[in-house]
Design an enzyme around this catalytic site. Structure first.
Site, mmCIF file in Angstrom:
data_model
loop_
_atom_site.group_PDB
_atom_site.id
_atom_site.type_symbol
_atom_site.label_atom_id
_atom_site.label_comp_id
_atom_site.label_asym_id
_atom_site.label_seq_id
_atom_site.Cartn_x
_atom_site.Cartn_y
_atom_site.Cartn_z
ATOM 1 N N ASP A 177 -87.816 34.294 52.103
ATOM 2 C CA ASP A 177 -86.297 34.246 51.668
ATOM 3 C C ASP A 177 -85.862 35.871 51.942
ATOM 4 O OD1 ASP A 177 -83.712 33.576 50.645
ATOM 5 O OD2 ASP A 177 -84.690 34.584 48.908
ATOM 6 N N ASP A 193 -82.413 37.439 50.177
ATOM 7 C CA ASP A 193 -81.903 38.115 48.944
ATOM 8 C C ASP A 193 -82.657 37.680 47.771
ATOM 9 O OD1 ASP A 193 -79.450 39.333 50.132
ATOM 10 O OD2 ASP A 193 -78.853 37.166 50.727
ATOM 11 N N THR A 233 -83.301 32.192 55.720
ATOM 12 C CA THR A 233 -82.205 32.840 54.600
ATOM 13 C C THR A 233 -81.168 31.926 54.630
ATOM 14 O OG1 THR A 233 -81.027 34.726 53.999
ATOM 15 C CG2 THR A 233 -81.424 34.785 56.412
ATOM 16 N N SER A 234 -80.372 31.935 53.555
ATOM 17 C CA SER A 234 -78.881 31.239 53.516
ATOM 18 C C SER A 234 -77.978 32.283 53.897
ATOM 19 C CB SER A 234 -78.827 30.717 51.772
ATOM 20 O OG SER A 234 -79.647 29.861 51.519
ATOM 21 N N LYS A 244 -80.432 25.350 51.341
ATOM 22 C CA LYS A 244 -81.221 25.200 50.305
ATOM 23 C C LYS A 244 -80.436 24.513 49.013
ATOM 24 C CE LYS A 244 -83.690 29.322 51.739
ATOM 25 N NZ LYS A 244 -84.053 30.922 51.471
ATOM 26 N N ASP A 285 -87.278 33.613 45.335
ATOM 27 C CA ASP A 285 -86.505 34.102 44.309
ATOM 28 C C ASP A 285 -85.821 33.252 43.246
ATOM 29 O OD1 ASP A 285 -83.735 35.420 44.118
ATOM 30 O OD2 ASP A 285 -84.212 34.648 45.760
#
Length: 230
Positions: free
Chosen positions: A22, A24, A117-118, A149, A174
């Site tokens: 991931d 962020d 990643t989103s 996600k 995270d």
């Protein structure tokens, strides 16, 4: 009375054939800009910013908006998400690497890994650049998936692009949504930072300074995790 002796934390060793990262909160600390943008958005919609910030991490913006404004048509969420992505991409003030991220990224440079990643591609590029981290050659961004996600689609796509079975991948995450996505993909998850601890990752470390990487000639990646001292 003899002085008590502190016991050093016992390291955990995990092995994998590929790592899925991931961005962020995991390798890039973008909390300042995320919270700044989402606080403004929440206030503009009459929402409590403190409650909004409990669900923003790890999801694509439209999915966060759908949780916070469940009665609103989804097309409005998608439209506002485009605006939010543009604002976040333009604002890199306070974006820095997570502790240990530069050394960690250098250590895995020659190993199979992907960014999952989103963020969309432009936002991912802006934040990785602001944090002075190398962009992985394989990346799964918001444009690459049909579901945010905690859906496992992104991690499964990352594993497929690397040609590695999901069971042989380890996810670094995270957020609650990200950890759930990794677990739903059938992968082990290393939780990074304070947000991750409560969501049942396979292992948890405070940041990437607690992770050591080495690999063997047969392609096995060994991760040695040193937990924070009690």
């Amino acid at each position: 009375m003899p002085a008590s002796t502190a016991t050093a934390p016992t390291p955990t060793v995990l092995t994998a054939r590929a790592l899925l990262l991931d961005m962020d909160g995991t390798i890039v600390n973008s909390d300042a800009v995320v919270e700044r943008c989402w606080r403004e958005w929440a206030v503009s919609h009459g929402l409590d910013p403190r409650e909004a910030l409990k669900v923003v991490h790890g999801r694509q913006g439209y999915a966060t908006m759908a949780i916070l404004l469940p009665e609103r048509p989804m097309e409005l969420n998608h439209a506002e998400n485009i605006e939010m992505l543009a604002r976040e991409t333009a604002d890199t003030d306070g974006v820095v690497p997570v502790g240990g991220a530069p050394e960690f990224m250098a250590a895995i440079a020659g190993l199979p890994h992907a960014l999952v990643t989103s963020a969309d591609a432009a936002l991912a590029r802006a934040r990785m650049t602001a944090a002075a981290l190398p962009m992985p050659a394989v990346r799964v961004t918001a444009e690459s998936v049909g579901a945010s996600k905690p859906d496992p689609e992104g991690f499964l796509k990352g594993a497929a692009e690397l040609g590695v079975d999901p069971a042989d991948c380890i996810v670094f995450e995270d957020s609650a949504a990200g950890i759930a996505a990794g677990q739903a993909a059938g992968m082990r998850v290393i939780g990074i930072g304070s947000r991750a601890a409560a969501h049942g990752p396979t292992a948890h470390v405070p940041d990437l300074t607690s992770v050591r990487v080495h690999s063997t000639p047969d392609g096995i990646i060994h991760l040695t995790l040193t937990p924070a001292a009690a």
